[in-house]
Scaffold this active site. Structure first.
Site, PDB file in Angstrom:
ATOM      1  N   ASP A   1      -4.512   9.775 -49.730  1.00 43.31           N
ATOM      2  CA  ASP A   1      -4.730   8.867 -48.608  1.00 43.31           C
ATOM      3  C   ASP A   1      -4.244   7.471 -49.001  1.00 43.31           C
ATOM      4  OD1 ASP A   1      -5.619   7.941 -46.161  1.00 43.31           O
ATOM      5  OD2 ASP A   1      -7.720   7.811 -46.760  1.00 43.31           O
TER       6      ASP A   1
ATOM      7  N   ASP B   1      -6.667   8.004 -38.568  1.00 41.25           N
ATOM      8  CA  ASP B   1      -7.948   7.479 -38.096  1.00 41.25           C
ATOM      9  C   ASP B   1      -7.955   7.301 -36.585  1.00 41.25           C
ATOM     10  OD1 ASP B   1      -8.553   7.463 -40.745  1.00 41.25           O
ATOM     11  OD2 ASP B   1      -8.250   5.329 -41.021  1.00 41.25           O
TER      12      ASP B   1
ATOM     13  N   GLU C   1       0.566   4.393 -47.776  1.00 46.13           N
ATOM     14  CA  GLU C   1       1.703   3.763 -47.079  1.00 46.13           C
ATOM     15  C   GLU C   1       2.504   2.793 -47.971  1.00 46.13           C
ATOM     16  OE1 GLU C   1      -0.984   5.627 -44.649  1.00 46.13           O
ATOM     17  OE2 GLU C   1      -1.483   3.869 -45.839  1.00 46.13           O
TER      18      GLU C   1
END
Length: 866
Positions: A431, A554, A434
């Protein structure tokens, strides 16, 4: 898990004080749509053509004075045209001196194709010179032009490339993301920004991944185009054009001739990489929550699913299990390692699995051994002055692995090995890749090692954003893509940060998650040789499907997010990442009983099916409401019965790239009414799910293409007429139909995928208007790479079922014991391979159910219904 609180509270800005800066920044944008009049750029002139065996090359020279619209015009370009395959054309416009950044083959190895002669290709390339705009080109398939830049000047500058192609009126365009949106992109007003961003799923904004592939439906045929470029970009649909505005690199295009949607995806994934093979258990139902307080609470959740008779395949835990949110650690009080080991052993004994989360950010503190070993091996991204770039994530000030550094993969593998040696979990969840950071720039530089800053969203008043440095073109490029932050470096690694190969983050930002995925995948296939890894990644790029699966990040507990989740699954089918799903019941916000019931009725049919919720919101495990639990039992019972069918379709993904979750459009491109249908989904080509997506509704208007469609539950038939049919849909029921003409393999559902696989096979034979049907079954061990496999073919016509062996030597242990012949009656007895059987025959609602068979699926068989 994501920057949960930060981005939930702050939405599109880093903090409230950034709003005026965003407004000022947007003032320098080139406009929300392509220019309606040609800009004063001269374009280029093509020089002499040099033929090759499978294409040609030529030089392009700037046709007049530089226009310097967003940078320095590059005067000499090179055009390479190659017919890679019969249905794939490579068109690459690059600077003649080779100074512009291009994605290294080591990061994304592309298939070059065998090369074909122009005359053998289904695509044609022609270039032209326009008096006003200079060089332009057209790509055609037969008589149909599918990409046309003629009349639109090519702009090629060091930090800005612009290529524009004409589109037909009201074009049907799909793909380009990652961006939560309706499936069909609005051809008159769409901007898809590709800049990986650790943001909540804000409608139509850029989020975690970058995929430039798009498909167009024209005259019932599909074609596609992919731009192989890692820079930030806007792809704009407006004024009858598609326009690429790219912050650097080269114009490296691939065109795909289709002509079906599945053909385009096949051609694209052949180029960037086929989807990875997954373990069979990944198709089960998964549960997670950010906010579990202890391993004992997770133990209770596992037990409660069992008590509620709801199948749970995988228990996930978010960052709660970590010691102070440090990677590769365990909270000694609430999630002690010994108790986590007991939980894992308990799950494995019951045929269940465990997956835990890992973030790439590493605490900047020499007392943290993970950092100390990485620092010693020089594996972290640097500032321009050579010091380590220090951002802020959950543990405090953090550094970030540099996947270009020579020692990073071995260091990462070493840390993962120490971690797995302690707790051999079944899969990995990567997670925040980015990569996400809570501050702008190297905010930890000069701070004492080990100091823990407050989270920015907890500060009152909110600090102002730093002053934009417009003189630094890597921080503030001349063209501002529609990234919804003040500057590109917000909430991520600063664009001026340097990698070990000397390349600035500006050029490779969008590759970070993909490169972490590769390093993680490489570790797992070496740590567990011949075992298929399961990795779930938030950030993805072209080709990531060959390494990882994806969830859509999300989202929020809203009816709109439920609807958009279907479109997002379709998007990732195009992107070559078929194992995809959304957080069931919504991540942010308190879900409602009704919304959660309707969401599990959709989520049970996502390829990746997981419920997940955020910290500080009400828990939403699906056993918590009686109606939701019942909706879950019913929907998941259908899913688990369909596991052989899901797995067969996923193998088609592995071999051909085809998505598991599909829009009706992919099967019925000639029906205009399904061009924008993202409220129903097909699983494969045979199972149609028509969920309720509107609050308070107890019926649903479902579109049925022409043909026969059989109700999964009661076998009743709908004769589709390319129109909507109103279906009853009480709260605990989701409408599922089997397409006429298809044969669907099933097994009796159990509480785990392992137990389901032990049960006998059944076939649902859905006769079409001519009394015929066909289908396939793929079987292997579901675990290893070198497993034997078997493809079984089924064909039904004239009240006779043929079972054939397409390929493979895998031994199928379970017999075929049940047949459901939808739309078929009048069967007095059943003959198997010329011998009368003792099968039981029962007529149900215009169909026939046959039980008591024992047919070997490893051999050819003929079953006649006389």
């Amino acid at each position: 898990m994501a920057m949960r609180k930060l981005l939930c509270l702050c939405a599109v800005a880093l903090w409230t004080g950034a709003q005026p800066a965003i407004a000022a920044r947007q003032a320098v944008l080139s406009g929300a749509v392509p220019r309606t009049q040609p800009v004063a750029c001269p374009g280029y002139i093509a020089g002499n053509v040099s033929q090759t065996s499978d294409g040609f090359t030529t030089e392009l020279t700037l046709a007049g004075p530089p226009c310097a619209v967003y940078g320095m015009d590059i005067k000499r370009l090179k055009l390479d045209v190659r017919f890679d395959t019969k249905n794939r054309l490579h068109v690459h416009i690059k600077d003649a001196d080779g100074q512009q950044f291009q994605i290294p083959d080591s990061v994304i190895p592309l298939d070059s194709g065998h090369g074909v002669r122009n005359a053998s290709s289904n695509l044609r390339f022609d270039h032209f010179h326009d008096g006003l705009s200079g060089f332009g080109f057209r790509v055609s398939r037969g008589d149909q032009v599918i990409f046309d830049t003629v009349g639109h000047p090519l702009i090629f500058e060091d930090q800005y490339i612009e290529i524009t192609s004409s589109l037909p009126a009201d074009a049907n365009i799909y793909g380009m993301g990652e961006s939560p949106d309706f499936f069909r992109r609005n051809p008159a007003n769409t901007i898809k920004t590709l800049w990986n961003r650790g943001s909540p799923d804000l409608f139509q904004q850029n989020v975690y991944g970058s995929h430039s592939i798009y498909m167009e439906l024209r005259d019932s045929l599909f074609h596609g185009a992919y731009l192989h470029n890692s820079h930030g970009m806007d792809i704009v649909l407006a004024n009858g054009t598609i326009q690429y505005r790219v912050l650097g690199g080269t114009a490296d295009f691939y065109f795909f001739g289709g002509p079906s949607a599945l053909d385009v995806i096949d051609q694209y994934t052949e180029l960037v990489g086929r989807p990875s093979r997954i373990p069979y258990w990944a198709l089960g139902f998964h549960n997670c929550r950010y906010g579990y307080k202890s391993v004992y609470e997770v133990n209770d959740v596992i037990a409660n699913y069992s008590k509620a008779n709801i199948p749970l395949e995988v228990a996930w835990t978010d960052i709660d299990y970590m010691d102070r949110t440090l990677d590769f650690t365990f909270d000694p009080v609430n999630f002690p390692l010994a108790e986590m080991q007991k939980q894992l052993a308990y799950l494995h004994k019951r045929g269940q699995k465990m997956v835990l989360i890992t973030d790439p950010a590493i605490l900047y503190n020499s007392s943290y051994e993970v950092y100390a070993r990485g620092h010693e091996q020089d594996v972290f991204i640097k500032n321009p002055d050579g010091s380590e770039f220090i951002g802020q994530v959950w543990p405090g000030y953090t550094v970030f692995p540099d996947w270009f550094a020579p020692n990073t993969s071995s260091w990462w593998s070493g840390e993962l090995k120490r971690y797995f040696d302690q707790l051999p979990i079944d899969g990995m969840w990567i997670d925040m890749n980015e990569a996400a950071s809570f501050c702008t720039g190297s905010c930890g530089t000069g701070k004492p090692a080990g100091s823990i800053p407050p989270y920015p969203w907890t500060l009152d008043p909110q600090p102002p954003h730093r002053i934009l440095d417009s003189n630094n073109k890597l921080l503030v490029p001349p063209y501002a893509i529609h990234n919804q932050e003040v500057e590109l470096s917000d909430l991520t690694i600063e664009t001026t940060a340097r990698h070990a190969n000397g390349v600035s983050e500006y050029h490779v930002h969008n590759l970070y998650g993909h490169m972490e995925s590769k390093a993680t995948h490489d570790f797992l296939v070496n740590y567990r040789p011949n075992q298929r890894p399961f990795i779930l990644s938030r950030s993805t790029f072209a080709g990531s499907g060959a390494l990882v699966s994806h969830w859509t990040g999300d989202n929020s507990a809203t009816w709109k997010d439920l609807h958009i989740s279907i479109a997002s699954a379709f998007d990732f089918g195009i992107f070559g990442i078929p194992m995809v799903g959304a957080d069931i019941c919504g991540f942010f916000g308190n879900t409602t009983e009704e919304l959660c019931a309707r969401w599990i009725e959709v989520g049970a049919f996502y390829p990746f099916s997981r419920v997940h919720s955020a910290l500080n919101y009400a828990p939403q495990e699906i056993y918590r409401w009686a109606t939701v639990a019942e909706a879950g039992r019913r929907a998941l019972s259908v899913r688990y019965a369909l596991l052989p069918y899901f797995y067969t379709n996923y193998q088609r993904s592995v071999e051909n790239g085809w998505p598991v979750a599909r829009p009706l459009l992919f099967e019925f491109p000639h029906v205009p009414a399904v061009a924008d249908n993202d409220r129903q989904l097909l699983v494969g080509d045979s199972i149609l799910v028509s969920p309720v997506l509107v609050e308070g509704a107890t019926s649903v208007g479902a579109f049925f293409p022409a043909g026969l469609w059989y109700d999964w539950y009661d076998y009743s038939v709908i004769k589709g007429t390319n129109d909507n049919v109103i279906l009853s849909a009480p709260l605990e029921h989701v409408n599922v139909h089997v397409r006429g003409g298809k044969i669907v393999p099933t097994q009796e559902p159990a509480m785990t995928t392992a137990d389901s696989r032990k049960n006998d096979f059944s076939l649902i034979i859905a006769a079409d208007e001519h009394g015929a049907a066909a289908g396939e079954l793929y079987v292997d061990d579901g675990e290893t790479f070198d497993t034997a496999a078997r493809w079984v073919q089924f064909s039904y016509a004239d009240k006779s079922l043929s079972i054939g062996q397409r390929s493979g030597k895998f031994k199928i242990s379970q017999p075929l014991s049940k047949l459901v012949l939808l739309g078929v009656t009048g069967i007095p007895n059943v003959v198997v391979n010329d011998s009368n059987s003792n099968a039981n025959v029962k007529t149900v609602n215009g169909s026939t159910v046959i039980t008591g068979l024992s047919v070997d699926l490893n051999a050819k068989s003929i079953i006649k219904f006389n």
